[in-house]
Scaffold this motif. Structure first.
Motif, short mmCIF file in Angstrom:
data_model
loop_
_atom_site.label_atom_id
_atom_site.label_comp_id
_atom_site.label_asym_id
_atom_site.label_seq_id
_atom_site.Cartn_x
_atom_site.Cartn_y
_atom_site.Cartn_z
N GLU B 175 -31.33 -1.20 -108.19
CA GLU B 175 -31.92 -1.09 -106.67
C GLU B 175 -31.12 -1.80 -105.80
O GLU B 175 -30.97 -3.10 -106.01
CB GLU B 175 -33.26 -1.48 -106.73
CG GLU B 175 -34.66 -0.37 -106.70
CD GLU B 175 -35.76 -1.07 -106.97
OE1 GLU B 175 -36.50 -0.21 -107.26
OE2 GLU B 175 -35.93 -2.05 -106.24
N GLU B 178 -32.01 -3.77 -99.25
CA GLU B 178 -32.14 -2.86 -98.14
C GLU B 178 -30.93 -3.23 -97.07
O GLU B 178 -31.01 -4.41 -96.94
CB GLU B 178 -33.63 -3.13 -97.52
CG GLU B 178 -34.50 -2.10 -98.33
CD GLU B 178 -35.85 -2.28 -97.71
OE1 GLU B 178 -36.04 -2.56 -96.59
OE2 GLU B 178 -36.65 -2.38 -98.55
N LYS B 179 -30.25 -2.05 -96.70
CA LYS B 179 -29.44 -2.36 -95.81
C LYS B 179 -29.61 -2.40 -94.26
O LYS B 179 -30.96 -1.74 -94.05
CB LYS B 179 -28.12 -1.71 -95.99
CG LYS B 179 -27.45 -1.65 -97.27
CD LYS B 179 -26.22 -2.74 -97.17
CE LYS B 179 -25.27 -2.85 -98.34
NZ LYS B 179 -25.96 -3.90 -99.42
N GLU B 230 -37.19 -11.45 -92.62
CA GLU B 230 -36.67 -10.38 -93.28
C GLU B 230 -35.64 -10.97 -94.54
O GLU B 230 -35.02 -11.96 -94.13
CB GLU B 230 -36.07 -9.23 -92.52
CG GLU B 230 -36.96 -8.78 -91.49
CD GLU B 230 -38.00 -7.82 -92.26
OE1 GLU B 230 -37.86 -7.05 -93.22
OE2 GLU B 230 -39.42 -8.05 -91.77
N ASN B 232 -32.90 -9.64 -94.93
CA ASN B 232 -31.57 -9.38 -94.39
C ASN B 232 -31.25 -10.69 -93.69
O ASN B 232 -29.99 -10.94 -93.31
CB ASN B 232 -31.27 -8.38 -93.72
CG ASN B 232 -32.27 -7.97 -92.52
OD1 ASN B 232 -32.66 -9.10 -91.90
ND2 ASN B 232 -32.51 -6.94 -92.13
#
Lengths: 257, 304
Positions: B175, B178-179, B230, B232
């Motif tokens: 997995e 998330e980009k 987040e 990111n």
């Protein structure tokens, strides 16, 4: 379903450490103790699984001097059903192999379906005990999990790799899982649950009854690392600190226009 | 001294830690052979014997089979040391191997001093000097602690191993993170929040300083794990690796995983109440102060 969760009591990592008299580990005087952070996630996952599975119990286990019972009481207050304390005033001198052997000597007769541990301790950080225990008990093991789901027969876990990548692994019980930070949101014990925990069973077993092996790794010394880089340290009044830092940023960087 | 080095490949690429095991072997003057579960299409650059099992047969995450293959190679090479990276692959495989061989394992080695190995303790505030009592020692190396002087070079002599697909654990794929959102690697200034900010509302002070400096805000792992920022925004080995002109670490103690993600920054300012925090090791300036007072004061001064 029988679930075991193995926890360790560690000092607050913000502590100012001193060495013990033999110079082999930190002195355990004047420290604030807490449950190893990784283990909080292990306890939480064990409780969630028990509640999902129904007709299940969570046993919390810890090795160390009597003070480790404080961390165990927290686990009981979070919801673990009973505690097994392996009493050892010299647990800090044992290596991972010995610690795992002692747990295996207890757990081997209990036929746990699932064992949760933290992926490592915050103080020693060897990341070995969980896997050694699994190996001694002949259980499949997955380390560093950041996701856990159980569908009644199989578990699906997510292993954390580097750079944000995860691998998805499916397995059946019995098994051992080592828990990484962020796996879940460990609950805070509520006051009623803290009171209830005082009545829960917490037995102590002497280490000598369980530990039969010699260490494979010996510690010759513990010391403070040499300060290598270590830049300037600024202390004092906030106003002065602000002026000093801004002057330094102007001189050393190009980011202030 | 003979060392068996465990190289790593993932998704068809050799991971850099593989060369750190080689650097370690060179440093201690050990004769080295290598073991890899990977592919013929991506071999490590190394002059020596490489025992290779095909990852398509052995499985990307099938530790029982990787262990079986590794034990076969240990029996053939009879090394005194088996060397792995202290990585998600290495720390998962090393104890399995150590137990199978009744060998002592030394985790996260940062240096060797004669026969002794040096490992960190208590978030690098302490070091332990340790030695295995067994004939064979399994070691894992802290990421970045050992590096080759130049680019890796060489061509291995490949000895193929036959893998068997059998697994109690079923690897069901990868997995990706998330980009999207912010790309911290492009920011010239990053102001990062650590656990020391205390509560999520205080992230606003960090963000305000980032804005005043014309940069982005980042976060350490505990802040992201707590859901305050987040993923990111996460700087470190399991998040983003950054090298801005200025990195300001606010209330970040400096776990090795975080340092791995930011230590190449041009200039590092740490703000922390703990003057012994390991972040001080990589900081050009450590400001010993309470974030709640210092950050607003600095932001206000910069906005003047």
């Amino acid at each position: 379903m029988k679930i075991l969760v193995c926890i360790k009591q560690v000092p607050d990592m913000e502590s100012r450490f001193k060495l013990n008299a033999a110079g082999t580990w930190y002195s355990d005087q004047d420290l604030a103790w807490r449950m190893n952070e990784y283990d909080e996630y292990a306890v939480e996952q064990a409780i969630q699984l028990r509640d999902q599975a129904g007709n299940a119990e969570v046993v919390v286990l810890s090795i160390g001097p009597d003070r480790v019972k404080e961390a165990m009481k927290k686990a009981l207050a979070m919801g673990a059903d009973r505690g097994v304390h392996i009493q050892d005033d010299a647990s800090y001198g044992k290596d991972s192999y010995q610690i795992a052997s002692a747990i295996a000597a207890y757990a081997g007769e209990q036929n746990f379906d699932v064992i949760f541990t933290g992926m490592q301790s915050q103080d020693r950080g060897s990341a070995q005990v969980g896997l050694l225990l699994a190996g001694m008990l002949g259980l499949p093991a997955v380390t560093t999990i950041v996701g856990f789901e159980y569908d009644g027969s199989k578990a699906t876990v997510r292993r954390e790799l580097e750079g944000g990548l995860k691998s998805v692994v499916k397995l059946s019980f019995p098994a051992l899982l080592t828990c990484q930070l962020g796996l879940n949101t460990p609950r805070y014990p509520t006051l009623p649950n803290i009171m209830k925990a005082k009545k829960k069973e917490l037995v102590s077993l002497p280490i000598a009854d369980l530990l039969k092996v010699e260490a494979l790794v010996a510690t010759s010394a513990t010391r403070f690392p040499e300060r290598k880089g270590g830049g300037l340290i600024l202390e004092g009044d906030v106003g002065e600190l602000t002026e000093k830092l801004v002057a330094m940023l102007k001189e050393k960087t190009t980011v202030l226009k | 001294m003979k060392a068996l080095l465990i190289a790593e490949s993932r998704q068809g690429k050799i991971l850099p830690g593989s060369y750190e095991t080689l650097a370690f072997a060179k440093k201690i003057g050990a004769e080295a052979a290598m073991f890899l579960v990977g592919s013929e299409n991506a071999l490590p650059k190394f002059d020596g014997r490489l025992y290779l099992a095909d990852v398509a047969e052995a499985g990307e995450y099938n530790p029982d089979e990787h262990l079986r293959l590794l034990l076969e190679v240990v029996a053939r090479e009879n090394p005194q040391l088996v060397v792995l990276s202290h990585s998600s692959y290495g720390w998962d495989l090393a104890p399995r191997l150590a137990l199978a061989l009744q060998a002592g394992q030394i985790s996260e080695v940062v240096a060797c001093e004669g026969d002794n190995m040096v490992v960190p303790a208590c978030n690098s505030k302490l070091q332990r000097v340790v030695r295995a009592q067994s004939g064979l020692t399994v070691v894992t190396l802290q990421a970045g602690a050992f590096s080759l002087p130049g680019d890796p070079a060489g061509t291995p002599t490949v000895e193929k191993l036959t893998a068997q697909a059998s697994a109690k654990l079923e690897f069901a794929g990868y997995e990706e993170a998330e980009k999207g959102g912010v790309d911290l690697s492009k920011a010239e200034v990053i102001v990062s929040a650590g656990r020391g900010i205390g509560k999520p509302e205080n992230l606003a002070m960090v963000e305000a300083l980032a804005n005043a400096l014309g940069g982005e805000y980042g976060a350490s792992r505990p802040v992201v794990d707590s859901g305050w920022a987040e993923h990111n925004r996460q700087v470190g080995s399991t998040g983003q690796t950054v090298a801005p002109k200025l990195y300001v670490a606010c209330g970040i103690s400096g776990a090795i995983q975080h340092l791995a993600g930011m230590k190449k920054s041009d200039f590092v300012v740490a703000i922390n109440t703990d003057r012994d925090a390991p972040i001080g090791e990589v900081a050009d300036v450590l400001v010993v102060a309470d974030l709640k007072q210092f950050l607003p004061a600095l932001t206000a001064r910069l906005q003047k």
